[in-house]
Scaffold this motif. Structure first.
Motif, PDB file in Angstrom:
ATOM      1  N   TYR A  50      46.786  47.044  19.386  1.00 28.77           N
ATOM      2  CA  TYR A  50      45.748  46.104  19.823  1.00 28.77           C
ATOM      3  C   TYR A  50      45.830  45.870  21.330  1.00 28.77           C
ATOM      4  CZ  TYR A  50      43.550  41.406  20.126  1.00 28.77           C
ATOM      5  OH  TYR A  50      42.778  40.312  20.462  1.00 28.77           O
ATOM      6  N   HIS A  51      47.015  45.563  21.818  1.00 23.97           N
ATOM      7  CA  HIS A  51      47.156  45.247  23.243  1.00 23.97           C
ATOM      8  C   HIS A  51      47.014  46.485  24.128  1.00 23.97           C
ATOM      9  CE1 HIS A  51      47.941  40.946  23.303  1.00 23.97           C
ATOM     10  NE2 HIS A  51      48.559  41.105  22.151  1.00 23.97           N
ATOM     11  N   THR A  52      47.378  47.646  23.616  1.00 22.67           N
ATOM     12  CA  THR A  52      47.190  48.866  24.398  1.00 22.67           C
ATOM     13  C   THR A  52      45.707  49.155  24.601  1.00 22.67           C
ATOM     14  OG1 THR A  52      49.274  49.762  23.524  1.00 22.67           O
ATOM     15  CG2 THR A  52      47.766  51.315  24.567  1.00 22.67           C
ATOM     16  N   PHE A  53      44.909  49.003  23.549  1.00 24.83           N
ATOM     17  CA  PHE A  53      43.457  49.166  23.685  1.00 24.83           C
ATOM     18  C   PHE A  53      42.891  48.126  24.652  1.00 24.83           C
ATOM     19  CE2 PHE A  53      43.372  51.785  19.771  1.00 24.83           C
ATOM     20  CZ  PHE A  53      42.410  52.713  20.133  1.00 24.83           C
ATOM     21  N   ALA A  54      43.360  46.886  24.541  1.00 26.69           N
ATOM     22  CA  ALA A  54      42.857  45.821  25.418  1.00 26.69           C
ATOM     23  C   ALA A  54      43.145  46.138  26.881  1.00 26.69           C
ATOM     24  CB  ALA A  54      43.469  44.481  25.026  1.00 26.69           C
ATOM     25  N   ARG A  55      44.352  46.622  27.168  1.00 20.93           N
ATOM     26  CA  ARG A  55      44.709  46.971  28.551  1.00 20.93           C
ATOM     27  C   ARG A  55      43.872  48.117  29.082  1.00 20.93           C
ATOM     28  NH1 ARG A  55      50.033  46.078  26.609  1.00 20.93           N
ATOM     29  NH2 ARG A  55      50.313  48.332  26.351  1.00 20.93           N
ATOM     30  N   ARG A  56      43.386  48.939  28.192  1.00 19.62           N
ATOM     31  CA  ARG A  56      42.544  50.068  28.599  1.00 19.62           C
ATOM     32  C   ARG A  56      41.064  49.683  28.691  1.00 19.62           C
ATOM     33  NH1 ARG A  56      44.200  53.844  31.720  1.00 19.62           N
ATOM     34  NH2 ARG A  56      46.431  54.174  31.363  1.00 19.62           N
ATOM     35  N   GLY A  57      40.749  48.402  28.604  1.00 22.54           N
ATOM     36  CA  GLY A  57      39.380  47.943  28.821  1.00 22.54           C
ATOM     37  C   GLY A  57      38.503  47.858  27.602  1.00 22.54           C
ATOM     38  N   PHE A  58      39.092  48.006  26.422  1.00 20.28           N
ATOM     39  CA  PHE A  58      38.321  47.910  25.181  1.00 20.28           C
ATOM     40  C   PHE A  58      38.142  46.450  24.757  1.00 20.28           C
ATOM     41  CE2 PHE A  58      39.702  52.240  24.990  1.00 20.28           C
ATOM     42  CZ  PHE A  58      38.913  52.923  24.080  1.00 20.28           C
ATOM     43  N   SER A  59      37.027  46.159  24.108  1.00 21.79           N
ATOM     44  CA  SER A  59      36.928  44.960  23.283  1.00 21.79           C
ATOM     45  C   SER A  59      37.548  45.351  21.949  1.00 21.79           C
ATOM     46  CB  SER A  59      35.469  44.533  23.097  1.00 21.79           C
ATOM     47  OG  SER A  59      34.942  44.027  24.300  1.00 21.79           O
ATOM     48  N   VAL A  60      38.533  44.580  21.476  1.00 20.12           N
ATOM     49  CA  VAL A  60      39.310  45.044  20.327  1.00 20.12           C
ATOM     50  C   VAL A  60      39.535  43.918  19.324  1.00 20.12           C
ATOM     51  CG1 VAL A  60      41.416  44.700  21.687  1.00 20.12           C
ATOM     52  CG2 VAL A  60      41.508  46.123  19.651  1.00 20.12           C
ATOM     53  N   LEU A  61      39.491  44.284  18.051  1.00 20.69           N
ATOM     54  CA  LEU A  61      39.661  43.335  16.953  1.00 20.69           C
ATOM     55  C   LEU A  61      40.740  43.829  16.006  1.00 20.69           C
ATOM     56  CD1 LEU A  61      38.612  40.923  15.120  1.00 20.69           C
ATOM     57  CD2 LEU A  61      37.093  42.616  14.059  1.00 20.69           C
ATOM     58  N   ARG A  62      41.660  42.933  15.657  1.00 21.31           N
ATOM     59  CA  ARG A  62      42.550  43.176  14.527  1.00 21.31           C
ATOM     60  C   ARG A  62      42.321  42.029  13.548  1.00 21.31           C
ATOM     61  NH1 ARG A  62      46.469  40.473  18.051  1.00 21.31           N
ATOM     62  NH2 ARG A  62      47.959  39.261  16.815  1.00 21.31           N
TER      63      ARG A  62
END
Length: 216
Positions: A50-62
């Protein structure tokens, strides 16, 4: 990392959502391991994905599948959880109507659910499968696999033999028009207990290459 509640097929589902500040940011849905073995959205691997996607600029949901945490409903051996995942993706798409891309990621049981969702939702253009249970569930529905992605597995996985996942990755890699990267983490068990940092580096490097950005 705000808490969110959204409607699922059997009632409310509980999640954590990060909204990217970037315009037209890509979206990613992260799915957790088997609830019957203690799996939840707070699993360490899920948290790090989750946090890796967030750091890469994604809007992310778990989120928690039915019957886990504050999510309503009861465990449904995969079929209901797939419906939960579809509802979660619907919710995310409603608040990201101009998303530049759509990804799904899952760990163990969540990887199995994620790959099924991939087959049902043509807008998903990338996947991440961590320790997919290729010896426990049938993955022949990936015929053909519609999207490129990343598979990561530990060579000391005590639940899923590395050979079964390597066979799945090799089969998917034979298909035309997609690329499946397979990365084996030396010494890692099923939960990547002592190898979380390496897992994050592998995922971050892969997303960086897909996005045409430098790895961190």
């Amino acid at each position: 990392m705000p808490e969110v509640i959204f409607n699922g097929p059997e009632g409310r589902l509980e999640g954590r959502y990060h909204h990217s500040k970037r315009p037209n940011a890509p979206i990613a849905l992260v799915l957790h391991p088997n609830p019957q073995h203690g799996g939840s959205m707070n699993n360490r691997v899920v948290y790090n994905i989750y946090h890796t996607f967030a750091r890469r600029g994604f809007s992310v949901l778990r989120f928690n599948f039915r019957g886990v945490g504050r999510s309503q409903g009861v465990y449904d051996a995969g079929q209901g959880e797939l419906s939960d995942a579809a509802s979660a993706l619907d919710w995310m798409q409603q608040i990201n109507t101009s998303a530049g891309a759509c990804w799904v990621a899952g760990f163990s049981f969540g990887a199995w659910i994620g790959m099924q969702l991939l087959m049902r939702r043509p807008e998903i253009e990338g996947f991440v499968s961590i320790a997919p249970p290729a010896n426990q569930h049938d993955f022949t529905f990936l015929a053909p696999c519609p999207s490129s992605g990343l598979i990561v597995h530990g060579n000391r996985d005590e639940q899923v033999p590395e050979a079964s996942v390597a066979k799945l990755a090799a089969k998917l890699s034979q298909q035309k028009n997609i690329t499946v990267d397979y990365h084996q983490v030396e010494g890692a068990d099923h939960s990547f207990t002592e190898h979380q940092e390496e897992l994050v580096k592998v995922l971050d490097s892969y997303l960086a290459s897909v996005q045409g950005q430098p790895a961190r």
